[in-house]
Design an enzyme around this catalytic site. Sequence first.
Site, PDB file in Angstrom:
ATOM      1  N   GLU A  12      33.873  46.288  37.463  1.00  0.00           N
ATOM      2  CA  GLU A  12      34.136  45.704  36.142  1.00  0.00           C
ATOM      3  C   GLU A  12      35.374  46.316  35.501  1.00  0.00           C
ATOM      4  O   GLU A  12      36.148  45.619  34.839  1.00  0.00           O
ATOM      5  CB  GLU A  12      32.919  45.855  35.234  1.00  0.00           C
ATOM      6  CG  GLU A  12      31.633  45.231  35.777  1.00  0.00           C
ATOM      7  CD  GLU A  12      31.779  43.793  36.241  1.00  0.00           C
ATOM      8  OE1 GLU A  12      32.528  43.026  35.591  1.00  0.00           O
ATOM      9  OE2 GLU A  12      31.158  43.430  37.267  1.00  0.00           O
ATOM     10  N   GLU A  63      37.979  38.067  41.523  1.00  0.00           N
ATOM     11  CA  GLU A  63      36.802  38.688  42.129  1.00  0.00           C
ATOM     12  C   GLU A  63      37.086  39.418  43.435  1.00  0.00           C
ATOM     13  O   GLU A  63      36.528  40.468  43.696  1.00  0.00           O
ATOM     14  CB  GLU A  63      35.700  37.650  42.330  1.00  0.00           C
ATOM     15  CG  GLU A  63      35.176  37.074  41.014  1.00  0.00           C
ATOM     16  CD  GLU A  63      34.688  38.145  40.043  1.00  0.00           C
ATOM     17  OE1 GLU A  63      34.503  39.306  40.455  1.00  0.00           O
ATOM     18  OE2 GLU A  63      34.525  37.817  38.857  1.00  0.00           O
ATOM     19  N   GLU A 111      32.776  41.399  32.901  1.00  0.00           N
ATOM     20  CA  GLU A 111      33.948  42.200  32.563  1.00  0.00           C
ATOM     21  C   GLU A 111      34.591  41.856  31.230  1.00  0.00           C
ATOM     22  O   GLU A 111      35.828  41.839  31.139  1.00  0.00           O
ATOM     23  CB  GLU A 111      34.977  42.066  33.687  1.00  0.00           C
ATOM     24  CG  GLU A 111      35.622  40.666  33.835  1.00  0.00           C
ATOM     25  CD  GLU A 111      34.934  39.745  34.823  1.00  0.00           C
ATOM     26  OE1 GLU A 111      33.729  39.942  35.077  1.00  0.00           O
ATOM     27  OE2 GLU A 111      35.596  38.813  35.323  1.00  0.00           O
TER      28      GLU A 111
END
Length: 851
Positions: A302, A324, A268
Site C-alpha cells: 500500500e 498493481e 491505498e
Amino acid sequence: MSSYRLPRNVVPVRYDIRIEPDTNASTFVGRETVEVAVREATREIVLNAVSLHIHAAAVWDERGRRLDGMVRLDEAAEQAFLCFGEPLQPGAWHLSMEFAGTLDDKLRGFYRSTFTAADGTKGALVVTQFEATDARRAFPCWDEPAFKAVFHLTLVVDEGLEAISNAIAIDARPAGAGKKMVTFAPTIPMSTYLLAFVIGKLEATGAVQVSGATIQVWSVPGKRHLASFALEAAAFSLRFFTDFYGIPYPGQKLDLIAIPDFAFGAMENLGAITFRETALLVDERAATHAELTRVAHVVAHEIAHMWFGDLVTMTWWNGLWLNEAFATFMEILAVDAWKPAWRRWDSFGASRAAAFIVDGLRSSRPIEFEVVAPKDAEAMFDVLTYEKGGAVLRMLEQYLGPEVFRDGVRRYLHTHRLANAETSDLWKSLGEAAGQPIPAVMDGWVFRPGYPMVSVEDDAKDGCLRFSQRAFHYLGDGSDEVCWQVPITYRMRIHNEVLHGRLLLDKTEGCVALPGRPDWVVINEGGHGFYRVRYASPLLEELLRAPSELMTPIERFNLINDAWAATLAGIAPLSEYLDLTTRFRGETDRHVWIPLLASFGYLMRILPPVHWSRFEALIRDRLGEVTARLGWAPKPDEGDLERQLRGEILRTMGVLGNDADIQAQAKACYADSETAVSSADPSVLTAAIAILAHAGAEREYETFLSRFKSAKTPQVEQRYLHALTGFRPPELVDRTLKLAVSGEVRTQDAPFLVRDLLMGVHSREQAWAFVKEHWDQMERLYPSQGGLRRMCEGITALATPVLEADVRQFFASRAVTFGGRALEQYLEQLQIAVSFREREKSALTTYLTKS
Ligand SMILES: [Zn+2]
C-alpha cells in the site's frame, strides 16, 4: 467511447465537500461545490452518481451569473445529468449540489462497519471504499481516474469520535447538537477512487516521523497493542520507497487504519490507508511466519502505491496493472530489504506459480485489456494483474539490471507526477534509461495472454544447446503459432567450469554453441523468467542426480512446479511426476516443499475414496524423512522459514497423510498449549489446530467455535474460523455452512469459509448442494466486490464428472457472471481436473497398488 464514460467537455478542478453521516439511521447528507473548467459551451453537465438523491444543482461563473439546473439520474449508467436553461460558456464555473444517501451494507462506497470492543460494548465505524468505481455512491463526482482534482473535505460528526481523511485536519469546532465540524487540508490533485474518510471510536499508536511525515496506526478500542509490527513495517517501507523512487512522499501524513469489515486486503487511499484487521494488526510473538509476512507485505504494498497509483495514476482501468503489478513488485523489494532472511523473492515463486495456473488457461486474458463497464474494472483485481504483472516486471528488471530499471521508474514517476500515464509511457521512460526499446520485448507479455514452455535439449552432434518455445496450455493440442521474446538465463558446467549465459529467444527455436559437452545445465537461472522449462530426459537426469547441490531453492521449486504442470497438461505421465517426488524426500527448503505439498492436495481431490488410504501412505512415505528431521520442537538456532516449514509438514502429515501418531501428538501439543505456562510455537500450534479439526468431532468443534468467538487477535480468530472447515462429520460440515450465512461470521470472511468447504474432499458435495440452495441469499449478503467470485473459486475442486456436469448446468441456468473471465476460468480449471482424473485414473491406481 462507451456510454459508461463521461464526456470531457467539463472537468473538475477542485471539490469542496461537506458530509454529515447519521450512523444510527444509516444515512448521510452532503453538499459540495466543485470548481470546474468548461472547455466547450454546453447546456448539460454529466457526472457520476448512483444511489444518491441530488436535491439541488446550480452553477455560477466568475461574474456571478447563476443558473439553476434540472437533475436527471440514470441509475443503470450510474450517471447524473444536470441540464441548464442556457449554455455554459467556456471558462471557469462553480457547480454546487446538495445530496443525500444511505450508508451501504455491502462494504463499498460509504458504509458501516460494526465491532464489539474488548470490554464487550458494541460500536460502529463509518468508512469509505471507493476503488474502483464507488466514490459515486458517496457524492456526485467525475469518478474516472483521469479526472484528477483537489479535494477539500469537511466532516460533521459526533463529538468524541475520531475523523480521519487523506489530509491533516486543520480545524475542528463545535457544530451544535453534540456534533463537531472537522475540516481537512486540501489534498494534492488525485483521482476520486483515492479519497477516503473514516469516522468512529478509534485509537492510535504513538506517532513515528519518517521522511517528514507522521505515521500512525489506528484500530478500534482495545487493539492498539497489536499495531507495533505494522508501524515498524510502515516506517521501513516509507523510508525505502522515498529513497528508491527519489521523490518525497506525496502525502502530508500517513495513517494506517484497521477496519473490522473490509472487502479487500487493503486500500491505498493517499495518506489514509485502510486495511482488513488481519492485514494490519498482529501479535508478533504469537503469530506464524506466514501471518507476519502477510502484514509486512500488505503494508509495503500500500505504501508503494503512494507513488505508483496515487502520485502517478493509470489513465483508465485497462492500465490497472501499472498500479498493481508495480506495487506487488515493490512490496517484495521492500520486504526483502527489510528482512533478507525471509527470502521473499524465493517465496514469490508461489505467487508466480499461481499466475502460471490461470495464465495457462484458454480463458486467460492479457495483463492489460480493454475495460468498458465498471463491472469489468472490478474483475481486473486478479492474479494476472498482480502476480503475473509483478512477475513480468521482475523478469524485466533482471533483464535490464536493477539500477537501470530503477532509473527508468524514477524517470517515469517524475515525468507524470500529479497526472496520469499509460503503459507506453512506462516503456518510454524505461527505454530511455536502458538505451534500448522496451515494447518489442515486453508487449507480448502484457498485451497477449499466456506464456511459453521452453524446451531444451543438448544437441551433441552439433555441439549446441537447442531451445524451442511454444505456448503452454493445460487443454488442447498446444499447436498455437505464437512466440514471445523470452529472456533466457542459464548456467552449466563444462570441463569443471561453471558458465553463466543469456539469450533472448525471439523465434520458435534458437541455439547456443557449446565449448564442450556440459555435465549439467540449469535453465531459467535465478528463477525469474515467466516461462516454464521442459528438459530433455538426459538433461533432467543429470540435474536430478544432486538437485540440491546443483540448483538453488527457487530453481528446484520451478523444476517441480513445471513438472507438475506438464503432468496436468498431459505432456508427461503422472507416474513420472510421482517418481520425481521421491527424489525430494530429503529436501530441506521450505519453498521447495510448497509445490510438492500443493500437488499432493490436488491429487487427493481427484482420487476416488477407495484409494485414499493408499495415497495417505504415499504421502507419509514422501514426508517421513522431513517430519522426523524437524520434529515438534523448534531448535534454538533455526530461522523463521524452518519453523514455518515444520508447521506445514506436520499439518500435511496429520491431515493429508492421516498419520495417527501425528494426530496423537497434535492432541497432546494442543492440550499443552492450554496451560498457562505454554510457549507453543505458533506454527506448530496452528498445525495442531488443523490436525485436531481433521480428526475431531463435536467436542473439538464446540471448543474451536468458542475460541473463534472469543479470539483476541485477528490471526487467532482466522485460525479457528478456518479450522471449522476441516471437520469431517457431515453434521459439522452443515453447521459451518449455516454459519456462513448466519451473520455470525463477517461477510468479508464468509465467502472464504464456503470456498474452503468446496475445496475439501469430505465437505465439497455438501457444500455445493448448500451453495445451490442458498445462492440468492449469499448474493444479497456477501460483499458485492468479489464476494461470490472468491467463494466460487472452490468449484475448481468439484473434480468428478458428475459434479462438473452439475456445476455447468447450474451456472448456465442462472446466467451467472462475475465480470471479466473469472467464471470461465474456474470452469476450465474444473475441466482440467476432471480430464486429468479420467486420463490418469488407472495409472494412478496401478501406481498406488504397487508402491
Ligand atoms: Zn494494490
